[in-house]
Design a protein around this motif. Structure first.
Motif, PDB file in Angstrom:
ATOM      1  N   ARG A  42      -4.539  -2.628   6.564  1.00  8.73           N
ATOM      2  CA  ARG A  42      -5.303  -1.879   5.538  1.00  8.73           C
ATOM      3  C   ARG A  42      -6.257  -1.014   6.385  1.00  8.73           C
ATOM      4  N   ASP A  46      -3.620   0.426  -2.767  1.00  9.60           N
ATOM      5  CA  ASP A  46      -3.010  -1.062  -2.570  1.00  9.60           C
ATOM      6  C   ASP A  46      -2.976  -1.679  -3.741  1.00  9.60           C
ATOM      7  N   ARG A 100      -6.301   2.907   6.267  1.00  9.11           N
ATOM      8  CA  ARG A 100      -7.362   3.953   5.752  1.00  9.11           C
ATOM      9  C   ARG A 100      -7.880   4.788   6.561  1.00  9.11           C
ATOM     10  N   ALA A 125       0.961  -1.244  -0.103  1.00  8.59           N
ATOM     11  CA  ALA A 125       0.105   0.097   0.072  1.00  8.59           C
ATOM     12  C   ALA A 125       1.074   1.268  -0.179  1.00  8.59           C
ATOM     13  N   TYR A 126       0.461   2.358  -0.710  1.00 12.25           N
ATOM     14  CA  TYR A 126       1.059   3.635  -0.710  1.00 12.25           C
ATOM     15  C   TYR A 126       2.373   3.334  -1.218  1.00 12.25           C
ATOM     16  N   ILE A 183      -6.649   5.106   0.706  1.00 15.69           N
ATOM     17  CA  ILE A 183      -5.618   3.777   0.667  1.00 15.69           C
ATOM     18  C   ILE A 183      -5.574   3.655  -0.720  1.00 15.69           C
TER      19      ILE A 183
END
Length: 257
Positions: A233, A245, A237, A208-209, A243
């Motif tokens: 997650r 991902d 978020r 993610a990110y 988010i």
């Protein structure tokens, strides 16, 4: 005639911006910066940061615009997206007509690469087909979230002689993992579709990110890390308000000859 550049700016790290993209940013008279609201202000801020860092053309200017929120899907996901794209096309048409001179050059900064799960090119084609404003189009590729994911996990996307499937969380939920998919990349998954898979021995490499200072990566056997990914997650978020991902799924073992 007006010229529009659709520039891939990478998955989130300003260092992903290519030399070709920097050249494009500096050719543009107008840089269009979308604003998706307070919860996703980080996304507009990163575009501004990229412009601050790489744009040296003193004649360029930035035009920010609000992006309408997509309605919750009804019985037809395609219809919902179609209506949303139509609303954005109206905004784009107005921007091109009012902000660019007849011989001007404008640029849209696109996350990742414009060719992969991004609708900018389809939306601009809608504008073209309306026939109210003419323009030439040039696309500059960028580093995708898929490439950033593989780099974060130091892994090759494919095994020798194997296939790669790129799909969405919605389709993974509906169809599961195809039998002939060696490696499956899942994008646009808002509901942790990996948890719907019956085979818990599947390897998952999640991120993610990607490419940003907030990057999070987790990997392992789905049965061991699936719940952890879902928890991490949701916490991320909730903290940031949004988010982005993606993840790779791979069945254990080597592909057959």
């Amino acid at each position: 005639m007006r010229k529009l550049l659709v520039i891939g700016i990478g998955a989130g790290n300003p260092d992903h911006v290519t030399v070709q993209a920097i050249d494009g940013l500096n050719r543009a008279d107008v840089l269009f910066i979308p604003d998706k609201g307070a919860k996703k202000n980080d996304l507009a801020d990163l575009r501004r940061l990229i412009c601050d860092r790489f744009v040296t053309n003193p004649k360029s200017r930035r035009v920010e615009f609000d992006v309408p929120v997509r309605a919750e899907p009804t019985s037809s996901y395609r219809t919902t997206v179609d209506d949303w794209h139509e609303a954005i096309a109206e905004i784009h048409e107005t921007l091109i007509r009012d902000e660019l001179a007849e011989d001007g050059c404008g640029a849209f900064l696109i996350w990742g690469d414009p060719s992969l799960y991004d609708s900018a090119l389809r939306i601009l084609e809608r504008v073209r087909l309306r026939g109210n404003v003419g323009f030439e189009l040039e696309v500059i590729p960028g580093i995708t979230a898929i490439q950033a994911l593989a780099a974060a996990h130091a892994t090759a996307l494919n095994r020798i002689g194997d296939s790669i499937l790129v799909t969405t969380g919605r389709r993974l939920t509906e169809e599961g993992l195809p039998a002939n998919a060696g490696s499956t990349i899942v994008m646009l998954d808002g509901k942790c579709a990996f948890n719907t898979l019956a085979d818990k021995d599947v390897l998952i490499q999640w991120g993610a990110y990607l490419g940003t200072p907030d990057e999070i990566v987790i990997s392992g056997r789905l049965g061991d890390v699936g719940a952890e990914i879902e928890k991490v997650r949701e916490e991320a978020r909730r903290k940031k308000g949004w988010i982005m991902d993606t993840y790779l799924l791979r069945k254990p073992g080597e592909p057959k000859e």
